[in-house]
Scaffold this motif. Structure first.
Motif, PDB file in Angstrom:
ATOM      1  N   GLU A   1       0.695  -1.454   0.100  1.00 60.69           N
ATOM      2  CA  GLU A   1      -0.027  -0.204   0.050  1.00 60.69           C
ATOM      3  C   GLU A   1       0.819   1.442   0.428  1.00 60.69           C
ATOM      4  N   PRO A   2       0.447   2.044  -0.654  1.00 60.64           N
ATOM      5  CA  PRO A   2      -0.380   2.422  -1.497  1.00 60.64           C
ATOM      6  C   PRO A   2      -0.521   2.422  -3.240  1.00 60.64           C
ATOM      7  N   HIS A   3       0.052   1.143  -3.590  1.00 66.20           N
ATOM      8  CA  HIS A   3       1.098   1.202  -5.044  1.00 66.20           C
ATOM      9  C   HIS A   3      -0.565   0.843  -5.453  1.00 66.20           C
ATOM     10  N   ARG A   4      -0.599   0.874  -6.259  1.00 60.60           N
ATOM     11  CA  ARG A   4      -1.364   0.276  -8.231  1.00 60.60           C
ATOM     12  C   ARG A   4      -1.573  -1.116  -7.315  1.00 60.60           C
ATOM     13  N   GLY A   5      -3.344  -1.269  -7.715  1.00 62.70           N
ATOM     14  CA  GLY A   5      -3.811  -2.115  -7.354  1.00 62.70           C
ATOM     15  C   GLY A   5      -4.790  -2.326  -6.219  1.00 62.70           C
ATOM     16  N   TYR A   6      -4.653  -0.867  -6.114  1.00 63.37           N
ATOM     17  CA  TYR A   6      -5.620  -0.669  -5.152  1.00 63.37           C
ATOM     18  C   TYR A   6      -7.506  -1.245  -5.846  1.00 63.37           C
ATOM     19  N   GLU A   7      -8.030  -1.519  -4.991  1.00 66.35           N
ATOM     20  CA  GLU A   7     -10.035  -1.546  -5.212  1.00 66.35           C
ATOM     21  C   GLU A   7     -10.182  -0.859  -5.935  1.00 66.35           C
ATOM     22  N   LYS A   8     -10.915  -0.018  -6.793  1.00 67.49           N
ATOM     23  CA  LYS A   8     -11.341   0.920  -7.552  1.00 67.49           C
ATOM     24  C   LYS A   8     -12.977   0.861  -6.786  1.00 67.49           C
ATOM     25  N   GLY A   9     -12.903   2.502  -6.144  1.00 70.88           N
ATOM     26  CA  GLY A   9     -14.842   2.914  -6.065  1.00 70.88           C
ATOM     27  C   GLY A   9     -14.699   2.717  -4.767  1.00 70.88           C
ATOM     28  N   SER A  10     -12.864   2.281  -3.877  1.00 72.59           N
ATOM     29  CA  SER A  10     -12.861   1.465  -2.294  1.00 72.59           C
ATOM     30  C   SER A  10     -13.381   2.939  -1.414  1.00 72.59           C
ATOM     31  N   GLY A  11     -12.650   4.408  -2.268  1.00 65.10           N
ATOM     32  CA  GLY A  11     -12.552   5.559  -1.057  1.00 65.10           C
ATOM     33  C   GLY A  11     -14.144   6.176  -0.698  1.00 65.10           C
ATOM     34  N   ILE A  12     -14.695   5.896  -2.153  1.00 65.75           N
ATOM     35  CA  ILE A  12     -16.580   6.809  -1.992  1.00 65.75           C
ATOM     36  C   ILE A  12     -17.427   4.915  -1.263  1.00 65.75           C
ATOM     37  N   LYS A  13     -16.861   4.071  -1.046  1.00 61.93           N
ATOM     38  CA  LYS A  13     -17.548   2.731  -0.730  1.00 61.93           C
ATOM     39  C   LYS A  13     -17.499   2.983   1.041  1.00 61.93           C
ATOM     40  N   GLY A  14     -16.409   3.073   0.856  1.00 59.39           N
ATOM     41  CA  GLY A  14     -15.751   3.494   2.502  1.00 59.39           C
ATOM     42  C   GLY A  14     -16.116   5.029   3.150  1.00 59.39           C
ATOM     43  N   GLY A  15     -17.160   5.799   2.352  1.00 56.23           N
ATOM     44  CA  GLY A  15     -17.618   7.229   2.922  1.00 56.23           C
ATOM     45  C   GLY A  15     -16.824   8.567   2.858  1.00 56.23           C
TER      46      GLY A  15
ATOM     47  N   ARG B   1     -10.778  12.704  -9.026  1.00 55.36           N
ATOM     48  CA  ARG B   1     -11.341  12.038  -7.785  1.00 55.36           C
ATOM     49  C   ARG B   1     -11.382  10.703  -7.310  1.00 55.36           C
ATOM     50  N   SER B   2     -12.242  10.551  -8.013  1.00 56.12           N
ATOM     51  CA  SER B   2     -12.371   8.770  -7.299  1.00 56.12           C
ATOM     52  C   SER B   2     -11.100   8.324  -7.085  1.00 56.12           C
ATOM     53  N   ASP B   3      -9.901   7.825  -8.230  1.00 57.55           N
ATOM     54  CA  ASP B   3      -8.909   7.384  -8.049  1.00 57.55           C
ATOM     55  C   ASP B   3      -7.843   7.935  -6.513  1.00 57.55           C
ATOM     56  N   LEU B   4      -8.951   9.446  -6.453  1.00 60.06           N
ATOM     57  CA  LEU B   4      -7.744   9.977  -5.145  1.00 60.06           C
ATOM     58  C   LEU B   4      -8.159   9.301  -3.902  1.00 60.06           C
ATOM     59  N   LEU B   5      -9.446   9.251  -4.122  1.00 58.26           N
ATOM     60  CA  LEU B   5      -9.742   8.742  -2.727  1.00 58.26           C
ATOM     61  C   LEU B   5      -9.624   7.196  -2.316  1.00 58.26           C
ATOM     62  N   ASP B   6      -9.595   6.575  -3.459  1.00 60.14           N
ATOM     63  CA  ASP B   6      -9.062   5.328  -2.998  1.00 60.14           C
ATOM     64  C   ASP B   6      -7.769   5.347  -2.953  1.00 60.14           C
ATOM     65  N   TYR B   7      -6.241   6.089  -3.519  1.00 60.00           N
ATOM     66  CA  TYR B   7      -5.411   6.674  -3.192  1.00 60.00           C
ATOM     67  C   TYR B   7      -5.155   6.849  -1.437  1.00 60.00           C
ATOM     68  N   TYR B   8      -6.208   7.391  -0.519  1.00 56.18           N
ATOM     69  CA  TYR B   8      -6.332   7.702   0.325  1.00 56.18           C
ATOM     70  C   TYR B   8      -6.269   7.202   1.076  1.00 56.18           C
ATOM     71  N   THR B   9      -7.875   6.329   0.714  1.00 55.44           N
ATOM     72  CA  THR B   9      -8.109   4.833   1.668  1.00 55.44           C
ATOM     73  C   THR B   9      -7.186   4.130   1.611  1.00 55.44           C
ATOM     74  N   GLU B  10      -6.245   3.956   0.672  1.00 54.82           N
ATOM     75  CA  GLU B  10      -4.813   2.785   0.843  1.00 54.82           C
ATOM     76  C   GLU B  10      -3.941   3.814   1.962  1.00 54.82           C
ATOM     77  N   ILE B  11      -3.444   4.696   2.043  1.00 53.26           N
ATOM     78  CA  ILE B  11      -2.765   5.333   2.518  1.00 53.26           C
ATOM     79  C   ILE B  11      -3.159   4.772   4.055  1.00 53.26           C
TER      80      ILE B  11
END
Length: 78
Positions: A5-19, A38-48
């Motif tokens: 984490e937070p390298h690529r391969g993270y779940e698409k839409g995980s940031g939005i799913k996480g609220g 914006r969604s991709d950045l949220l996914d990245y922040y979720t991984e961080i």
């Protein structure tokens, strides 16, 4: 501890799913300000955040075992 984490391969839409709210982030000026980015950045922040939680668990474990002073912790933030 080795983590990817937070390298690529993270779940698409995980940031939005996480609220997370895509309207509450700042898109860097070198990226297009579009919903996909914006969604991709949220996914990245979720991984961080996931990485941060793992790191805290490891540090707590070391402290509980009395090994903090005998351990070198290196976090590469590249």
């Amino acid at each position: 501890m080795g983590t990817y984490e937070p390298h690529r391969g993270y779940e698409k839409g995980s940031g939005i799913k996480g609220g997370k709210d895509s309207d509450e982030i700042r898109v860097p000026p070198f990226l297009p300000d579009v919903p996909e980015v914006r969604s991709d950045l949220l996914d990245y922040y979720t991984e961080i955040e996931w990485f941060d939680r793992q790191l805290v668990q490891i540090l707590n474990l070391l402290e509980n075992r009395g090994e903090v002073d005998n351990t070198v912790v290196v976090v590469d933030l590249r």
